[in-house]
Motif scaffolding. Structure first.
Motif, mmCIF file in Angstrom:
data_model
loop_
_atom_site.group_PDB
_atom_site.id
_atom_site.type_symbol
_atom_site.label_atom_id
_atom_site.label_comp_id
_atom_site.label_asym_id
_atom_site.label_seq_id
_atom_site.Cartn_x
_atom_site.Cartn_y
_atom_site.Cartn_z
ATOM 1 N N LYS A 151 72.844 126.335 15.302
ATOM 2 C CA LYS A 151 73.421 126.672 14.005
ATOM 3 C C LYS A 151 74.763 127.345 14.224
ATOM 4 O O LYS A 151 74.929 128.136 15.155
ATOM 5 N N VAL A 152 75.724 127.037 13.373
ATOM 6 C CA VAL A 152 77.046 127.649 13.441
ATOM 7 C C VAL A 152 77.236 128.491 12.186
ATOM 8 O O VAL A 152 77.164 127.975 11.066
ATOM 9 N N ASN A 153 77.446 129.796 12.355
ATOM 10 C CA ASN A 153 77.714 130.703 11.249
ATOM 11 C C ASN A 153 79.201 131.046 11.246
ATOM 12 O O ASN A 153 79.950 130.605 12.119
ATOM 13 N N ILE A 154 79.616 131.871 10.307
ATOM 14 C CA ILE A 154 81.036 132.229 10.199
ATOM 15 C C ILE A 154 81.527 132.940 11.457
ATOM 16 O O ILE A 154 82.571 132.591 11.999
ATOM 17 N N ASN A 155 80.782 133.938 11.936
ATOM 18 C CA ASN A 155 81.219 134.727 13.086
ATOM 19 C C ASN A 155 80.287 134.646 14.289
ATOM 20 O O ASN A 155 80.354 135.484 15.173
ATOM 21 N N SER A 156 79.394 133.670 14.302
ATOM 22 C CA SER A 156 78.474 133.557 15.437
ATOM 23 C C SER A 156 77.920 132.142 15.545
ATOM 24 O O SER A 156 78.029 131.349 14.617
ATOM 25 N N VAL A 157 77.357 131.859 16.700
ATOM 26 C CA VAL A 157 76.743 130.558 16.979
ATOM 27 C C VAL A 157 75.374 130.821 17.580
ATOM 28 O O VAL A 157 75.229 131.670 18.462
ATOM 29 N N LEU A 158 74.357 130.115 17.093
ATOM 30 C CA LEU A 158 73.020 130.203 17.674
ATOM 31 C C LEU A 158 72.841 129.054 18.648
ATOM 32 O O LEU A 158 73.010 127.893 18.277
ATOM 33 N N VAL A 159 72.519 129.397 19.898
ATOM 34 C CA VAL A 159 72.365 128.404 20.953
ATOM 35 C C VAL A 159 70.959 128.503 21.523
ATOM 36 O O VAL A 159 70.482 129.590 21.838
ATOM 37 N N LYS A 160 70.284 127.354 21.660
ATOM 38 C CA LYS A 160 68.945 127.314 22.251
ATOM 39 C C LYS A 160 69.096 126.959 23.722
ATOM 40 O O LYS A 160 69.675 125.930 24.069
ATOM 41 N N ILE A 161 68.584 127.852 24.575
ATOM 42 C CA ILE A 161 68.600 127.575 26.009
ATOM 43 C C ILE A 161 67.162 127.465 26.491
ATOM 44 O O ILE A 161 66.261 128.075 25.925
ATOM 45 N N SER A 162 66.956 126.680 27.515
ATOM 46 C CA SER A 162 65.630 126.509 28.104
ATOM 47 C C SER A 162 65.617 127.156 29.473
ATOM 48 O O SER A 162 66.410 126.797 30.342
ATOM 49 N N SER A 163 64.732 128.134 29.641
ATOM 50 C CA SER A 163 64.526 128.757 30.941
ATOM 51 C C SER A 163 63.420 127.986 31.628
ATOM 52 O O SER A 163 62.310 127.900 31.120
#
Length: 140
Positions: free
Chosen positions: A18-30
Motif C-alpha cells: 500500500k502507498v500512503n501520502i507519507n509512507s509505504v507498506l512493504v511485505k517482506i518474507s523472512s
C-alpha cells in the motif's frame, strides 16, 4: 537478509502492499535456512514468516512493485540489545541478588522471570519513541 558492502546496511526484498501520502507498506518474507530443503512442504519446522514494514517517506512506487527495504546495521544491533541482551542481564542480576539472600531456587527463578514484566511494559510505553529511531528506506 544481506549486508551491502562496507556501508553496514541490512536489506530485504519485499513487495509494496500500500502507498500512503507519507509512507509505504512493504511485505517482506523472512525465510529460515530450511527454505532450500526438498522436504520443506512436509516439515513443521519451516520458518517462513511474512512481515509488514512501514517505510516513512514518499517514493515513486505502486502496489505490487518489488523493492528492497534497507535498514542500518547499527539499528539491528540496538534491537538485539533491547530485546535480548538487557533482559538477559536483568534476569542474571536478579538471580545473583536473590541467591545471595538464600531465597529458594523456585522462587528465585519465578521472581527473575517476573522482573521482565515491568521491563517489557516500559518498552511498550516507549514504543513510539523507540520506533522513531528505527527507520527504513526503500531502494527500487
Amino acid at each position: 537478509m544481506e549486508k551491502e558492502g562496507n556501508f553496514g546496511t541490512i536489506q530485504h526484498e519485499g513487495t509494496v502492499q500500500k502507498v500512503n501520502i507519507n509512507s509505504v507498506l512493504v511485505k517482506i518474507s523472512s525465510v529460515s535456512a530450511c527454505s532450500g530443503c526438498h522436504a520443506q512442504g512436509y516439515c513443521s519446522l519451516t520458518g517462513n514468516e511474512e512481515k509488514i514494514i512501514n517505510v516513512s517517506g514518499t517514493y515513486s512506487v505502486k502496489p505490487g512493485d518489488t523493492v528492497t527495504v534497507l535498514m542500518k546495521q547499527s539499528m539491528g544491533y540496538k534491537a538485539v540489545l533491547l530485546s535480548y541482551i538487557i533482559p538477559f542481564l536483568i534476569i542474571i542480576a536478579c538471580m545473583i541478588v536473590l541467591v545471595s539472600f538464600s531465597v529458594p531456587e523456585l522462587t528465585t527463578g519465578l521472581v527473575s522471570l517476573a522482573v521482565l514484566v515491568p521491563y517489557y511494559f516500559i518498552l511498550y510505553l516507549f514504543r513510539k519513541r523507540i520506533n522513531k529511531n528505527f527507520t527504513f528506506t526503500i531502494k527500487t
